[in-house]
Design an enzyme around this catalytic site. Structure first.
Site, PDB file in Angstrom:
ATOM      1  N   HIS A   4     -42.413  26.089 -14.411  1.00 17.47           N
ATOM      2  CA  HIS A   4     -41.141  26.688 -14.795  1.00 17.47           C
ATOM      3  C   HIS A   4     -40.664  27.717 -13.770  1.00 17.47           C
ATOM      4  O   HIS A   4     -39.662  28.404 -13.985  1.00 17.47           O
ATOM      5  CB  HIS A   4     -41.319  27.354 -16.179  1.00 17.47           C
ATOM      6  CG  HIS A   4     -40.058  27.694 -16.872  1.00 17.47           C
ATOM      7  ND1 HIS A   4     -39.726  28.987 -17.220  1.00 17.47           N
ATOM      8  CD2 HIS A   4     -39.031  26.925 -17.307  1.00 17.47           C
ATOM      9  CE1 HIS A   4     -38.567  29.006 -17.832  1.00 17.47           C
ATOM     10  NE2 HIS A   4     -38.112  27.771 -17.892  1.00 17.47           N
ATOM     11  N   LYS A  25     -39.077  29.549 -10.431  1.00 16.36           N
ATOM     12  CA  LYS A  25     -37.884  29.401  -9.586  1.00 16.36           C
ATOM     13  C   LYS A  25     -38.079  30.291  -8.366  1.00 16.36           C
ATOM     14  O   LYS A  25     -37.798  31.499  -8.406  1.00 16.36           O
ATOM     15  CB  LYS A  25     -36.612  29.811 -10.319  1.00 16.36           C
ATOM     16  CG  LYS A  25     -36.247  28.917 -11.506  1.00 16.36           C
ATOM     17  CD  LYS A  25     -36.774  29.451 -12.796  1.00 16.36           C
ATOM     18  CE  LYS A  25     -36.266  28.623 -13.981  1.00 16.36           C
ATOM     19  NZ  LYS A  25     -37.026  28.860 -15.195  1.00 16.36           N
ATOM     20  N   ASP A  81     -38.342  31.671   5.936  1.00 17.17           N
ATOM     21  CA  ASP A  81     -38.944  32.264   7.137  1.00 17.17           C
ATOM     22  C   ASP A  81     -40.014  33.302   6.820  1.00 17.17           C
ATOM     23  O   ASP A  81     -40.343  34.149   7.674  1.00 17.17           O
ATOM     24  CB  ASP A  81     -37.864  32.885   8.040  1.00 17.17           C
ATOM     25  CG  ASP A  81     -36.949  31.832   8.658  1.00 17.17           C
ATOM     26  OD1 ASP A  81     -37.360  30.644   8.691  1.00 17.17           O
ATOM     27  OD2 ASP A  81     -35.844  32.179   9.080  1.00 17.17           O
ATOM     28  N   HIS A 103     -29.443  33.893 -20.225  1.00 11.97           N
ATOM     29  CA  HIS A 103     -30.682  33.230 -19.823  1.00 11.97           C
ATOM     30  C   HIS A 103     -31.609  34.189 -19.072  1.00 11.97           C
ATOM     31  O   HIS A 103     -32.667  33.792 -18.590  1.00 11.97           O
ATOM     32  CB  HIS A 103     -30.323  32.025 -18.938  1.00 11.97           C
ATOM     33  CG  HIS A 103     -31.438  31.074 -18.678  1.00 11.97           C
ATOM     34  ND1 HIS A 103     -32.009  30.923 -17.422  1.00 11.97           N
ATOM     35  CD2 HIS A 103     -32.097  30.210 -19.483  1.00 11.97           C
ATOM     36  CE1 HIS A 103     -32.964  30.007 -17.478  1.00 11.97           C
ATOM     37  NE2 HIS A 103     -33.036  29.554 -18.713  1.00 11.97           N
ATOM     38  N   LYS A 142     -34.373  36.905 -18.129  1.00 14.37           N
ATOM     39  CA  LYS A 142     -35.707  37.219 -18.641  1.00 14.37           C
ATOM     40  C   LYS A 142     -36.115  38.535 -17.978  1.00 14.37           C
ATOM     41  O   LYS A 142     -36.618  38.551 -16.844  1.00 14.37           O
ATOM     42  CB  LYS A 142     -36.732  36.140 -18.296  1.00 14.37           C
ATOM     43  CG  LYS A 142     -36.321  34.709 -18.747  1.00 14.37           C
ATOM     44  CD  LYS A 142     -35.769  33.943 -17.604  1.00 14.37           C
ATOM     45  CE  LYS A 142     -35.699  32.438 -17.794  1.00 14.37           C
ATOM     46  NZ  LYS A 142     -35.385  31.895 -19.060  1.00 14.37           N
ATOM     47  N   ASP A 190     -38.043  52.953 -19.331  1.00  8.30           N
ATOM     48  CA  ASP A 190     -37.800  54.343 -18.936  1.00  8.30           C
ATOM     49  C   ASP A 190     -36.980  54.468 -17.662  1.00  8.30           C
ATOM     50  O   ASP A 190     -37.011  55.525 -17.002  1.00  8.30           O
ATOM     51  CB  ASP A 190     -39.128  55.099 -18.773  1.00  8.30           C
ATOM     52  CG  ASP A 190     -39.845  55.309 -20.097  1.00  8.30           C
ATOM     53  OD1 ASP A 190     -39.223  55.072 -21.154  1.00  8.30           O
ATOM     54  OD2 ASP A 190     -41.024  55.700 -20.076  1.00  8.30           O
TER      55      ASP A 190
END
Length: 482
Positions: free
Chosen positions: A223, A225, A230, A400, A402, A407
Site C-alpha cells: 500500500h 506510495k 536521484d 484521504h 493519513k 502538540d
C-alpha cells in the site's frame, strides 16, 4: 439434485472445519478476529471458506516473507551505530525533542530500522494538482535514476501522462524502475507498458495476479506510495496515480489528501525502502553504493524518520509509533484518516489522552468509497465521544489524508490508515517529522479542513436512525475482517 446439494453441503462443512482448525490452532489471529471469522464460517458454509481463502488466511506468511526478512538484515550494522549514538547522547536532538521524543526516536530506530535524519527540507501537498505538478517537475529534472512504488496506477489520463514521461526519461538514458501492487494495479491492460518497457524501463509487481483481472490474495498488499529521484528527493504520502486523485471521480468529488516531498537524507531512507521492496518483487538487488545513496548534505534541517510496517515484521510497527506519539501528547492530538477502524489499544490511548486534558480531535470523510469500513469508522468514533474526544465528519469531498499532529511539535504523514488492515495486513510507509514549523503547517491545514466539517456531538450521534445503527452494528461486528 438433492444428492448434489447434500454433497455440496458436506464439502462446505469439511472445508469450513479445516478453516476453523487453521484459525484456532495454526494462525496467530487476535481473539476478536478469530471469533469474527468463525462466525462467518458458521453462517456461510462454503462461501465462508472461499472468503477466508481470499481475505483471511495467513499460514504461509512466514514462508512468504523469509527472503524479505533476510534482505532487510543488511541494515543492522548502520542501525547499531545510530542506536549507540542515541544512547550516548552523541546524536543531539535539539530543544523539546531531546527530552520528550528521544524514546520515540529510539523505539523507531530499534524496532523498525528507521534512520534518524537531521538535514531535510519538506514541502506539503494537499491537492493532486500540487502533488503531481511537483512530481512531474522533479521527474523531468532527474539526471540518473527514478524509482516509483505505488499501490494504484490507473489506465487514465494521469496514469498515461506519468508513464509517457517515464518512457521519455528512459530514452534519455536514465534508469527507471516502477513497482506496483498486483491487486491495486492489477487491472491494467497488457499493452499499457509496451512503450515504457521497449525504452528500457523496468517493471515489477508485488504479489502479481495468477490470471488477468484475478488476484485471490486481498491481504499483504503493498500500500506504499514512494518516489525517489536521484537518491536525494523523495515523495511519500496518500496519493496514488489516477484521475480520482485529481478530484475527477463524480461520486467522491473533490479529493483532499496529504503528501510530502523531502529533500535530504530521509530521501535515502525512502530509497532503502524501495530497494528492499524491489529486490523482493523483482529479484534484482541494487546494492547500497553512492549512486543510490549520495550521502548527507551536512546542513541542518527538519528531523525525520521514515517508518515502514508490514506483515513481515514481528510488531505492528506503525501502530506502535502512533501509540507512542499519542502517549507523548500534553496539549493536543489531531488525526485525519479516511478509515478509522482501530483496535482497543488505540481507542484506549485516545480516551486516556482526552480524559487527561489533551484536546483530541479525529476527522473522517462523509463520502465513502468502502461502505462497511465507513460505518465501522462511524461506530468507533461514537465510542470516543463520552471521553471528550471531538469527532468531525468532513463534508468538502473525500478526505484521504493519513496524518497525526501532536502538540504542534511532532507529526506523521504517509500511507497508513488508522485501521487494522494498515496496522497488520498491508505494507505501509510513513514519515515521522520532528519539526515545529512543519507540524504547525499540518495543524493549520487541519483547522482549514474543520471549516468543511460537521461536529459529531453526543446528542447528534445518539439521534442517528435505526437504519444507521444497524449498518454500524453489522460493520462493527465484521470490522476485524475489513
Amino acid at each position: 439434485m438433492d444428492e448434489y446439494l447434500v454433497a455440496l453441503l458436506v464439502i462446505g462443512i469439511i472445508l469450513n472445519g479445516i478453516a476453523a482448525v487453521s484459525i484456532v490452532f495454526l494462525e496467530r489471529k487476535s481473539p476478536t478476529s478469530a471469533l469474527a471469522w468463525l462466525i462467518v464460517l458458521v453462517f456461510l458454509p462454503l462461501a465462508g471458506f472461499i472468503l477466508y481463502l481470499i481475505f483471511g488466511q495467513n499460514i504461509h506468511r512466514e514462508r512468504m516473507f523469509r527472503i524479505k526478512e533476510r534482505d532487510d538484515l543488511f541494515l543492522s550494522k548502520v542501525i547499531a551505530g545510530q542506536q549507540e549514538e542515541l544512547r550516548s547522547e552523541e546524536l543531539r536532538i535539539p530543544g523539546d525533542y531531546g527530552g520528550r521524543f528521544r524514546g520515540l526516536a529510539m523505539m523507531l530506530l530499534q524496532s523498525t530500522l528507521s534512520f534518524f535524519t537531521m538535514d531535510n527540507r519538506v514541502e506539503i501537498f494537499t491537492t493532486g494538482e500540487e502533488k503531481f505538478a511537483a512530481l512531474f517537475r522533479e521527474i523531468e529534472a532527474a539526471r540518473d535514476h527514478i524509482h516509483l512504488e505505488y499501490y494504484i496506477l490507473r489506465n487514465d489520463g494521469l496514469g498515461r501522462k506519468l508513464t509517457d514521461l517515464l518512457t521519455e526519461k528512459c530514452g534519455q538514458g536514465l534508469e527507471v524502475r516502477l513497482l506496483l501492487d498486483g491487486l491495486g494495479s492489477g487491472g491494467l491492460p497488457r499493452h499499457f507498458f509496451d512503450r515504457y518497457l521497449a525504452a528500457g524501463g523496468k517493471l515489477a509487481y508485488f504479489f502479481p495476479s495468477i490470471a488477468p483481472l484475478i488476484n485471490p490474495r486481498m491481504n499483504y498488499r503493498n500500500h506504499r506510495k514512494i518516489v525517489v529521484i536521484d537518491g536525494n528527493t523523495g515523495f511519500v504520502g496518500g496519493f496514488n496515480v489516477g484521475e480520482e486523485y485529481l478530484g475527477k471521480n463524480p461520486r467522491l468529488g473533490a479529493w483532499r489528501d496529504t503528501h510530502v516531498m523531502i529533500r535530504g537524507s530521509a530521501a535515502m531512507a525512502l530509497q532503502l525502502r524501495f530497494i528492499l521492496d524491489w529486490s523482493y518483487a523483482s529479484k534484482e538487488y541494487l546494492g547500497s553504493g553512492p549512486r543510490y545513496f549520495p550521502g548527507s548534505t551536512g546542513e541542518q534541517g527538519a528531523l525525520l524518520q521514515i517508518v515502514s510496517g508490514g506483515p513481515d515484521a514481528r510488531w505492528s510497527l506503525i501502530e506502535d509509533a502512533y501509540l507512542k506519539i499519542i502517549a507523548s501528547a500534553r496539549e493536543k492530538i489531531y488525526i485525519q484518516s479516511p478509515y478509522f477502524v482501530p483496535d482497543e489499544s488505540v481507542l484506549d490511548s485516545l480516551r486516556i489522552a482526552s480524559r487527561s486534558g489533551v484536546d483530541v480531535r479525529v476527522m473522517i470523510p462523509r463520502k465513502r468509497d468502502h461502505p462497511f469500513v465507513h460505518w465501522a469508522s462511524y461506530s468507533f468514533l461514537g465510542d470516543l465521544l463520552d471521553s471528550g474526544v471531538k469527532a468531525y465528519i468532513y463534508e468538502g469531498g473525500f478526505i484521504h489524508a493519513k496524518s497525526i499532529v501532536v502538540d504542534g511539535l511532532v507529526s506523521s504523514v504517509g500511507s497508513a490508515n488508522w485501521d487494522i488492515r494498515s496496522f497488520r495486513l498491508n505494507f505501509e510507509t510513513n514519515a515521522f517529522i520532528y519539526d515545529r514549523e512543519i507540524s504547525g503547517r499540518l495543524e493549520k491545514i487541519f483547522f482549514g479542513d474543520l471549516e468543511h466539517c460537521t461536529l459529531v456531538t453526543p446528542g447528534l450521534y445518539a439521534a442517528r436512525s435505526v437504519r444507521v445503527k444497524i449498518k454500524e452494528s453489522v460493520s462493527r461486528l465484521f470490522s476485524p475482517l475489513l
